[in-house]
Design a protein around this motif. Structure first.
Motif, PDB file in Angstrom:
ATOM      1  N   PRO A  77       0.830  -1.196   0.000  1.00  0.00           N
ATOM      2  CA  PRO A  77       0.000   0.000   0.000  1.00  0.00           C
ATOM      3  C   PRO A  77       0.870   1.255   0.000  1.00  0.00           C
ATOM      4  CG  PRO A  77      -0.617  -1.484   1.795  1.00  0.00           C
ATOM      5  CD  PRO A  77       0.577  -2.070   1.135  1.00  0.00           C
ATOM      6  N   ALA A  78       0.278   2.324  -0.478  1.00  0.00           N
ATOM      7  CA  ALA A  78       1.024   3.546  -0.739  1.00  0.00           C
ATOM      8  C   ALA A  78       1.878   4.017   0.428  1.00  0.00           C
ATOM      9  CB  ALA A  78       0.044   4.642  -1.121  1.00  0.00           C
ATOM     10  N   HIS A  79       1.391   3.896   1.636  1.00  0.00           N
ATOM     11  CA  HIS A  79       2.073   4.577   2.728  1.00  0.00           C
ATOM     12  C   HIS A  79       2.733   3.629   3.708  1.00  0.00           C
ATOM     13  CE1 HIS A  79       0.368   8.105   1.111  1.00  0.00           C
ATOM     14  NE2 HIS A  79      -0.837   7.620   1.237  1.00  0.00           N
ATOM     15  N   SER A  80       3.149   2.481   3.221  1.00  0.00           N
ATOM     16  CA  SER A  80       3.748   1.537   4.148  1.00  0.00           C
ATOM     17  C   SER A  80       5.189   1.927   4.461  1.00  0.00           C
ATOM     18  CB  SER A  80       3.693   0.135   3.550  1.00  0.00           C
ATOM     19  OG  SER A  80       4.332   0.151   2.304  1.00  0.00           O
TER      20      SER A  80
ATOM     21  N   ALA B 146      -5.154  18.788  11.651  1.00  0.00           N
ATOM     22  CA  ALA B 146      -4.455  18.052  12.710  1.00  0.00           C
ATOM     23  C   ALA B 146      -3.048  17.679  12.242  1.00  0.00           C
ATOM     24  CB  ALA B 146      -5.247  16.791  13.079  1.00  0.00           C
ATOM     25  N   ALA B 147      -2.950  17.274  10.970  1.00  0.00           N
ATOM     26  CA  ALA B 147      -1.638  16.916  10.426  1.00  0.00           C
ATOM     27  C   ALA B 147      -0.712  18.135  10.422  1.00  0.00           C
ATOM     28  CB  ALA B 147      -1.798  16.362   9.012  1.00  0.00           C
ATOM     29  N   ALA B 148      -1.299  19.296  10.148  1.00  0.00           N
ATOM     30  CA  ALA B 148      -0.497  20.520  10.142  1.00  0.00           C
ATOM     31  C   ALA B 148      -0.001  20.841  11.554  1.00  0.00           C
ATOM     32  CB  ALA B 148      -1.327  21.676   9.587  1.00  0.00           C
ATOM     33  N   GLN B 149      -0.897  20.691  12.531  1.00  0.00           N
ATOM     34  CA  GLN B 149      -0.509  20.961  13.913  1.00  0.00           C
ATOM     35  C   GLN B 149       0.586  20.014  14.387  1.00  0.00           C
ATOM     36  OE1 GLN B 149      -3.833  20.958  16.555  1.00  0.00           O
ATOM     37  NE2 GLN B 149      -4.287  23.116  16.059  1.00  0.00           N
TER      38      GLN B 149
ATOM     39  N   PRO C 101       5.451   9.864   8.418  1.00  0.00           N
ATOM     40  CA  PRO C 101       4.943   9.032   9.511  1.00  0.00           C
ATOM     41  C   PRO C 101       3.878   9.741  10.350  1.00  0.00           C
ATOM     42  CG  PRO C 101       7.276   9.595   9.845  1.00  0.00           C
ATOM     43  CD  PRO C 101       6.908  10.062   8.492  1.00  0.00           C
ATOM     44  N   VAL C 102       3.995  11.054  10.450  1.00  0.00           N
ATOM     45  CA  VAL C 102       2.990  11.822  11.196  1.00  0.00           C
ATOM     46  C   VAL C 102       1.635  11.730  10.490  1.00  0.00           C
ATOM     47  CG1 VAL C 102       2.383  14.131  12.019  1.00  0.00           C
ATOM     48  CG2 VAL C 102       4.781  13.378  12.027  1.00  0.00           C
ATOM     49  N   LEU C 103       1.667  11.806   9.166  1.00  0.00           N
ATOM     50  CA  LEU C 103       0.428  11.730   8.391  1.00  0.00           C
ATOM     51  C   LEU C 103      -0.275  10.398   8.625  1.00  0.00           C
ATOM     52  CD1 LEU C 103       1.602  13.287   4.987  1.00  0.00           C
ATOM     53  CD2 LEU C 103       0.424  14.388   6.894  1.00  0.00           C
ATOM     54  N   LEU C 104       0.528   9.351   8.740  1.00  0.00           N
ATOM     55  CA  LEU C 104      -0.047   8.029   8.992  1.00  0.00           C
ATOM     56  C   LEU C 104      -0.683   7.974  10.381  1.00  0.00           C
ATOM     57  CD1 LEU C 104       2.752   5.755   7.506  1.00  0.00           C
ATOM     58  CD2 LEU C 104       0.376   5.914   6.738  1.00  0.00           C
ATOM     59  N   GLU C 105       0.039   8.510  11.357  1.00  0.00           N
ATOM     60  CA  GLU C 105      -0.481   8.486  12.729  1.00  0.00           C
ATOM     61  C   GLU C 105      -1.776   9.273  12.850  1.00  0.00           C
ATOM     62  OE1 GLU C 105       2.476   9.922  15.471  1.00  0.00           O
ATOM     63  OE2 GLU C 105       3.861   8.359  14.760  1.00  0.00           O
TER      64      GLU C 105
ATOM     65  N   VAL D  49     -11.285   8.807   4.337  1.00  0.00           N
ATOM     66  CA  VAL D  49     -11.219   7.667   3.410  1.00  0.00           C
ATOM     67  C   VAL D  49      -9.773   7.432   2.977  1.00  0.00           C
ATOM     68  CG1 VAL D  49     -12.011   6.751   1.197  1.00  0.00           C
ATOM     69  CG2 VAL D  49     -13.554   8.131   2.612  1.00  0.00           C
ATOM     70  N   ARG D  50      -9.095   8.496   2.591  1.00  0.00           N
ATOM     71  CA  ARG D  50      -7.699   8.367   2.193  1.00  0.00           C
ATOM     72  C   ARG D  50      -7.047   9.740   2.203  1.00  0.00           C
ATOM     73  NH1 ARG D  50     -10.588   8.546  -2.590  1.00  0.00           N
ATOM     74  NH2 ARG D  50     -11.221   6.381  -2.459  1.00  0.00           N
ATOM     75  N   PHE D  51      -5.711   9.705   2.231  1.00  0.00           N
ATOM     76  CA  PHE D  51      -4.996  10.960   2.024  1.00  0.00           C
ATOM     77  C   PHE D  51      -3.915  10.722   0.989  1.00  0.00           C
ATOM     78  CE2 PHE D  51      -2.112   8.986   5.062  1.00  0.00           C
ATOM     79  CZ  PHE D  51      -0.872   9.387   4.608  1.00  0.00           C
TER      80      PHE D  51
END
Ligand code: ADP
Ligand code: ZN
Ligand code: ZN
Length: 714
Positions: free
Chosen positions: A12-15, A634-637, A688-692, A703-705
């Motif tokens: 998957p894309a973000h593994s 949230a990802a930005a913060q 990794p932050v985006l995943l968290e 749904v997805r980013f």
């Protein structure tokens, strides 16, 4: 003895950008070897990335599975290809496995070793029977004698130490330069390969025909293969295998071809390099043009490292009459070598601009009377015309004047388009289609009417307006339409192009697909009838696109200078606009791309926009707009305190212009940086932050980013 190959598979894309899986093998496997490996309950295709003879720390034999099989007979993917894939994955923030496996033909995943061996044997046999045909010693130029401009450009290109921008007017003979450069490279090195990329192959069957005609007699029938998404899985596999084994000397393809395995690559051509279709809009959102430049550099470094000929290079040529501002800027800075070919072959003039001020035309006219009169004159003389309009269907909206109902799509924040021919309302975003209602669904009013105009309507109106016009042979004027609707059936595009080339059709109405690349010989008038939609779009790249589109469209006119002058005619580009004083038109009138580019670049520089600043988008799809935006914010913060955060500007999340498509809400957040390096380092730390952040409570419904690096529109 055991080996511990690390293998990349379609993860998957973000593994994780560099992720690979460790397996066990009795044999040492060369990096780049294609293997089948167990993954969960399945067996999947993978590429060996490394093959150490010791297990990674902390991993025991019991924790690893054995490689299930090796695709014998296929040479390993070479180090340059792997470097390209690694770079693409890293730069565009996707996993290595996703990019690597997406670059392989899908059918390769389904073949076992035996089936593949059979396939390869068959190809070898074909090759052996063909090999008798060509006469590679024949070094005579197969093409026409080059003009002085072409010859100078070709010589400079062949001596270039940097990427080349071939800045040639429409009809200046750029394609002929590509052809002869290709021929020289292939004749100079027995194993050389050339990659030629075009925006959309299907649109320009003429180009493929020119390459085949030129090179099949010289290098055999299998010398050229195509690679694009319109091919069947079997065709794609065959094309890819031919390229990978070196049997194919020329690969002609769309953006996906930039990732093909080409062990002998010596020249890359990116035709119409400004075309937005070189940027992928899904998966790894790569720019095939930018990857082509990177790839040429990697190949050149490898050739230098191999020793041998110290002058050996892989060259890259970006060709356009209206280069992208990124490329133009690189040329201005001297990073790319700019070669200009301002003159048209045959000495013909570029079309004269005729601006029609729509403020002075009868109210509601779709086509200004002087434009229609000019077309009528030309048809009567046996010349052809082209009318460009960027909207298919009959009208973009159907509306009730009583209650204000409009043909909105229930699944998208967009209107459904009225298609009169099959009496449907169709959403061009999600595909939702219904029959046109007889009366207003809200109030029952029978008088529902189209608003705005599309290609179907213009075709209909023109047929009426030109009904009394006769061609020189006495027959009635014929109007045809070419757009995504009229060319949906297989073969219909070729057929429509043929009627245009043969002169059966006098006026061709269509979307931008008619503006691209075609070499129609009898067109002397081209009209753009809704140019203003591109002038006032919110996207900062809109003027660049409009200028390119109009100049390219105009480039379809007057390509045959001898024809134009024998007609006593003059080629013209008509543009209908409500703002004739717009500076874009002044530059267009002079065919002055450099002036236009300078003005646009100055604006971009003062606003810190690309190519002066660097951008990425974080995009989110969610069940609600609120969740999409909450995730982004949230990802930005959560980015606070990350390395290079202080070199980055993060903007608040905003909905996309069309915020809902197929019941999915879409939002995005703009990331800006002063330097490419800072942007890259920040994105790597952010991944990794985006995943968290996906599991935060406020992101419920996400749904997805996706991250889009160097986005084309924001
Ligand atoms: P571009 O790619 O710049 O639009 P093309 O390479 O398609 O231009 O050339 C335009 C036309 O001129 C084509 O019909 C082509 O066959 C013809 N042509 C190109 N170079 C020459 C040449 N040196 N001599 C004669 N005809 C040429
Ligand atoms: Zn109504
Ligand atoms: Zn829809």
């Amino acid at each position: 003895m055991a080996f511990w190959p690390s293998v990349v598979v379609a993860t998957p894309a973000h593994s994780g950008v560099g992720a690979s899986l460790t397996y066990r093998s009795e044999l040492s496997l060369t990096p780049g070897t294609l293997v089948r490996v167990p993954l969960g309950a399945r067996e999947v295709l993978g590429v060996v990335w490394e093959c150490p003879d010791e297990p990674p720390e902390g991993l025991t034999e019991a924790q690893t599975k054995a490689v299930a099989g090796v695709l014998e007979g296929l040479p390993p993917l070479n180090a340059r290809w792997r470097q390209l894939v690694r770079f693409a994955a890293q730069y565009y923030q996707r996993s290595l496995g996703e990019v690597a496996l997406a670059a392989l033909p899908p059918q390769l995943r389904d073949l076992n070793a035996v089936q593949l061996a059979r396939r390869l044997k068959k190809k070898e046999k074909q090759q052996a029977t063909r090999a008798v045909e060509p006469a590679p010693e024949d070094t005579t130029a197969a093409g026409p004698e080059l003009s002085d401009e072409q010859r100078e450009a070709l010589q400079a290109l062949e001596a270039a130490q940097a990427p080349v921008l071939l800045y040639g007017a429409t009809g200046s003979g750029k394609t002929e330069v590509y052809l002869q450069a290709t021929q020289h490279v292939l004749q100079a090195h027995a194993d050389a390969q050339v990659l030629v990329m075009v925006p959309e192959i299907n649109l320009t069957p003429q180009l493929e025909a020119r390459f085949r005609e030129r090179f099949e007699p010289l290098f055999g029938a299998g010398a050229l293969v195509c690679l694009h998404s319109g091919m069947t899985p079997a065709q794609r596999l065959n094309g890819w295998l031919a390229a990978h084994t070196g049997q194919a000397r020329i690969v002609l393809g769309t953006r996906m071809a930039v990732l093909a395995s080409l062990p002998g690559l010596r020249l890359i051509v990116v035709d119409e390099e400004h075309d937005p279709s070189y940027k992928s809009q899904e998966g790894a959102r790569y720019s095939a043009r930018d990857l082509a430049v990177y790839r040429a550099k990697v190949e050149t470094e490898a050739l230098a490292a191999e020793g041998g000929d110290p002058a050996a290079r892989c060259r890259v040529v970006l060709g356009s009459a209206t280069p992208s501002l990124e490329t133009w800027h690189a040329a201005e800075q001297g990073r790319y070598l700019r070669l200009a070919m301002p003159a048209r072959i045959g000495g013909g003039a570029l079309p004269r601009l005729r601006l029609v001020d729509m403020n002075n035309q009868p109210k509601g006219a779709v086509l200004a009377p002087p434009l229609v009169a000019a077309m009528a004159e030309r048809i009567a003389r046996g010349e052809q015309c082209m009318v460009l309009l960027n909207r298919r269907g009959y009208a973009p909206v159907l509306a009730c004047h009583d209650c204000g109902w409009k043909s909105a799509c229930p699944h998208c924040s967009a209107f459904r388009v009225f298609h009169k021919l099959d009496r449907t309302l169709r959403c061009h975003h999600c595909g939702f289609t219904e029959r046109v209602p007889r009366a207003c669904p809200e109030c029952g009013n029978l008088d529902i009417a189209p608003i705005g105009k599309g290609t179907e309507q213009v075709e209909e109106q023109l047929a009426g307006l030109l009904a009394d016009v006769k061609r020189p042979d006495g027959g009635p004027a014929r109007v045809a339409r070419m757009d995504a609707d009229s060319t949906r059936l297989k073969g219909s595009l070729e057929q429509q192009l043929a009627t245009m080339h043969s002169g059966e059709v006098d006026v061709l109405v269509g979307t931008q697909m008619i503006a691209k690349g075609h070499d129609f010989r009898r067109i002397t008038l081209v009209a753009g009838i809704n140019a203003d939609s591109g002038l006032f779009a919110s996207d900062y790249r809109a003027p660049e696109r409009l200028f390119a589109l109009l100049l390219q469209a105009g480039g379809r006119a007057g390509r045959d200078a001898a024809f134009v002058s024998s007609q006593g005619s003059q080629s013209e580009l008509w543009v209908q606009t409500w703002t004739p004083q717009h500076p874009l038109f002044a530059a267009l009138r002079q065919h002055d791309f450099p002036a236009f580019a300078a003005q646009q670049l100055a604006e971009r520089e003062s606003a810190g926009m690309p190519p002066f600043g660097h951008q990425a988008l974080l995009r989110a799809d969610a069940k609600t707009q609120q969740a999409a935006q909450a995730y982004l914010n949230a990802a930005a913060q959560a980015a606070d305190g990350l390395p290079h955060r202080d070199e980055i500007t993060l903007y608040p999340a905003v909905p996309l212009t069309i915020q809902r498509v197929a019941n999915v809400e879409r939002a995005q957040l703009l990331v800006e940086a002063v330097s490419r390096g800072a942007l890259q380092r920040f994105l790597n730390a952010w991944q990794p932050v985006l995943l968290e952040c996906r599991s935060l409570p406020q992101a419920r419904g996400l749904v997805r980013f996706a991250v889009d690096v160097d986005p084309l529109s924001i």
